[in-house]
Each structure stands twice: as structure tokens, then as C-alpha cells.
Design a protein around this motif. Sequence first.
Motif, PDB file in Angstrom:
ATOM      1  N   GLU A   9      67.259  52.542  13.287  1.00 23.29           N
ATOM      2  CA  GLU A   9      66.532  51.316  13.605  1.00 23.29           C
ATOM      3  C   GLU A   9      67.073  50.147  12.796  1.00 23.29           C
ATOM      4  OE1 GLU A   9      62.652  52.803  12.650  1.00 23.29           O
ATOM      5  OE2 GLU A   9      62.662  51.913  10.653  1.00 23.29           O
ATOM      6  N   PRO A  10      66.939  48.913  13.301  1.00 26.20           N
ATOM      7  CA  PRO A  10      67.409  47.750  12.554  1.00 26.20           C
ATOM      8  C   PRO A  10      66.837  47.741  11.139  1.00 26.20           C
ATOM      9  CG  PRO A  10      66.815  47.109  14.779  1.00 26.20           C
ATOM     10  CD  PRO A  10      66.371  48.536  14.611  1.00 26.20           C
ATOM     11  N   ILE A  11      67.685  47.425  10.184  1.00 25.18           N
ATOM     12  CA  ILE A  11      67.270  47.512   8.788  1.00 25.18           C
ATOM     13  C   ILE A  11      66.264  46.411   8.454  1.00 25.18           C
ATOM     14  CG2 ILE A  11      68.946  46.031   7.613  1.00 25.18           C
ATOM     15  CD1 ILE A  11      69.500  48.601   5.823  1.00 25.18           C
ATOM     16  N   ASP A  12      65.308  46.757   7.622  1.00 26.13           N
ATOM     17  CA  ASP A  12      64.257  45.835   7.188  1.00 26.13           C
ATOM     18  C   ASP A  12      64.054  46.070   5.692  1.00 26.13           C
ATOM     19  OD1 ASP A  12      61.922  44.526   6.520  1.00 26.13           O
ATOM     20  OD2 ASP A  12      60.788  45.200   8.264  1.00 26.13           O
ATOM     21  N   PRO A  13      64.489  45.150   4.850  1.00 30.33           N
ATOM     22  CA  PRO A  13      64.345  45.367   3.407  1.00 30.33           C
ATOM     23  C   PRO A  13      62.920  45.680   2.976  1.00 30.33           C
ATOM     24  CG  PRO A  13      65.822  43.534   3.810  1.00 30.33           C
ATOM     25  CD  PRO A  13      65.237  43.906   5.148  1.00 30.33           C
ATOM     26  N   ASP A  14      61.940  45.047   3.597  1.00 28.58           N
ATOM     27  CA  ASP A  14      60.551  45.315   3.209  1.00 28.58           C
ATOM     28  C   ASP A  14      60.174  46.768   3.451  1.00 28.58           C
ATOM     29  OD1 ASP A  14      60.085  42.701   2.406  1.00 28.58           O
ATOM     30  OD2 ASP A  14      59.348  42.076   4.380  1.00 28.58           O
ATOM     31  N   ARG A  15      60.681  47.361   4.528  1.00 32.90           N
ATOM     32  CA  ARG A  15      60.306  48.722   4.884  1.00 32.90           C
ATOM     33  C   ARG A  15      61.249  49.771   4.319  1.00 32.90           C
ATOM     34  NH1 ARG A  15      60.769  49.138  10.774  1.00 32.90           N
ATOM     35  NH2 ARG A  15      59.904  51.228  10.424  1.00 32.90           N
ATOM     36  N   HIS A  16      62.533  49.401   4.138  1.00 28.18           N
ATOM     37  CA  HIS A  16      63.534  50.430   3.862  1.00 28.18           C
ATOM     38  C   HIS A  16      64.136  50.400   2.462  1.00 28.18           C
ATOM     39  CE1 HIS A  16      64.152  49.965   8.447  1.00 28.18           C
ATOM     40  NE2 HIS A  16      63.382  51.011   8.230  1.00 28.18           N
ATOM     41  N   ALA A  17      64.068  49.273   1.750  1.00 25.52           N
ATOM     42  CA  ALA A  17      64.798  49.152   0.483  1.00 25.52           C
ATOM     43  C   ALA A  17      64.365  50.211  -0.526  1.00 25.52           C
ATOM     44  CB  ALA A  17      64.627  47.755  -0.096  1.00 25.52           C
ATOM     45  N   LEU A  44      66.177  48.606  -8.299  1.00 23.60           N
ATOM     46  CA  LEU A  44      65.704  48.311  -6.958  1.00 23.60           C
ATOM     47  C   LEU A  44      65.830  46.824  -6.655  1.00 23.60           C
ATOM     48  CD1 LEU A  44      64.326  48.952  -4.277  1.00 23.60           C
ATOM     49  CD2 LEU A  44      62.107  48.896  -5.474  1.00 23.60           C
ATOM     50  N   ALA A  45      65.570  45.987  -7.645  1.00 22.64           N
ATOM     51  CA  ALA A  45      65.686  44.537  -7.440  1.00 22.64           C
ATOM     52  C   ALA A  45      67.116  44.153  -7.071  1.00 22.64           C
ATOM     53  CB  ALA A  45      65.238  43.790  -8.693  1.00 22.64           C
ATOM     54  N   ASP A  46      68.093  44.772  -7.736  1.00 26.96           N
ATOM     55  CA  ASP A  46      69.498  44.499  -7.411  1.00 26.96           C
ATOM     56  C   ASP A  46      69.814  44.933  -5.982  1.00 26.96           C
ATOM     57  OD1 ASP A  46      69.952  43.531  -9.957  1.00 26.96           O
ATOM     58  OD2 ASP A  46      70.741  45.435 -10.716  1.00 26.96           O
ATOM     59  N   TYR A  47      69.349  46.106  -5.612  1.00 27.47           N
ATOM     60  CA  TYR A  47      69.619  46.623  -4.272  1.00 27.47           C
ATOM     61  C   TYR A  47      68.948  45.751  -3.216  1.00 27.47           C
ATOM     62  CZ  TYR A  47      70.159  50.043  -0.496  1.00 27.47           C
ATOM     63  OH  TYR A  47      70.484  50.669   0.677  1.00 27.47           O
ATOM     64  N   ARG A  48      67.726  45.368  -3.482  1.00 24.35           N
ATOM     65  CA  ARG A  48      66.988  44.524  -2.539  1.00 24.35           C
ATOM     66  C   ARG A  48      67.668  43.161  -2.396  1.00 24.35           C
ATOM     67  NH1 ARG A  48      61.842  43.607  -0.067  1.00 24.35           N
ATOM     68  NH2 ARG A  48      62.202  41.679   1.067  1.00 24.35           N
TER      69      ARG A  48
END
Length: 221
Positions: A9-17, A44-48
Motif C-alpha cells: 500500500e502507498p506509504i504513510d509515515p503516520d501509519r508505517h514509520a 525513529l525521529a531520523d527515520y521519520r
Amino acid sequence: MTGRVCRVEPIDPDRHAADLFAANRAAPDGRFWTYLPYGPFETLADYRAWMDKACLGDDPLFHAIIDQATGKAVGVASYLRIDPKVASIEVGHINYAPPMQRSLIATECMYLMMARVFDELGYRRYEWKCNAANEASKRAAVRLGFTYEGTFRQMSVVKGRNRDTAWFSILDREWPAVKQAFQAWLSPDNFAADGSQKQRLSDLTAAALRAKSGMGSDGMT
């Protein structure tokens, strides 16, 4: 794109990070980031922050790979170099977290993305490119039914190192045979009670491409 064991599914940082970061942290080291132009990420902040900057455009078009059993994101893949005029598209930015590596999900998600390209979008050409030093990626391309086309020398510099790029493709005329190979491999009947495979996908795709080209097992028409 929904299969038996995963969906894409299309990536969504809010849902997937958070899920992806946690899954990536399961690796004892950052070796699976070696051939990607980004990562590893310490927090996680860096990845997000990277996701917000790099993953929300139209090309590359990033997707999260979801484990149907847990509902959690365990990998990333994208469409890129999208060219509707000539109906050519590439799959890339593939990053499988440790829980996904060498799993049924890893193969099914690639099948789902191919099926969308050829069956839904009607594209003519599907590309796979990787660092020529990445032997695992080159083996994966061949296993999945891609044909090696050549290596572009000194094509780029990634993380301060030279990158020679190996090119692979699947064409629309090859897809029906490759699709049948995938479906045969993904069938529950192809797996024993202990989960071991009865037929290897690499054997099935190789046979499909030989048959499509009109070549026998001895290389003769």
C-alpha cells in the motif's frame, strides 16, 4: 495490492514509520543498508524525517509492505523512473526488514507489484537495477524472472563509493509465462507441512523464460 500473506500500500509515515523502524532495528547490524543511498537511521525521529522528505512524491512512488498476519509494515519498495509514454517502469528502493527477509512475503509482494504493472497498467517493460557488487540483489532479480541486460560502469557514486549498475528487465511478452511461474510457486500446494518449498521459483522462472524464447533445456531451438 493484496495477496495471501501480504499487501502493498502507498506509504504513510503516520501509519508505517514506527513499525518499519522497529522491524529494521531487529537486525544485529546495518549491513542491509549498504547498497542504499540512505540509512541506517539511529532514531525513529531520523527515520521519520527521511520518510517525510523522500517518500511522499510521485516518482519514486514508495509503498509499505504489510504482513497480513500482524498488520504491521515490514518492508518498503517503490516504483520509479515511471515513463507512461514508453510504458516503462522500475522497481527499486527495496528494503526488507529482518522479519521479512527470505519469507513468502518477500516474493509475494514482488509478484503483486509486477501484476499491477503488466495486468492493470499495461506497461511494456519492468526494470530492476542494482549495484553490480550486490550479488544478493542480482541473484534475486534472476530468481524473480528478470533478464540481465548489462552493466553500466561508474554510473554513480553512493556513500562515497563507486557504483557500477547492473540492469535487468521483464518485458510484457514474457510476463504471462513468468506470472504462471509465480502462481505455481506461491500456491499452498507448493509447500510441505514443514513450510519447505517443493519447487524453487528460480527453476520455474528459468523454465518459463526458456519456453517463451523457444529454447530447450540444451539451449537449442
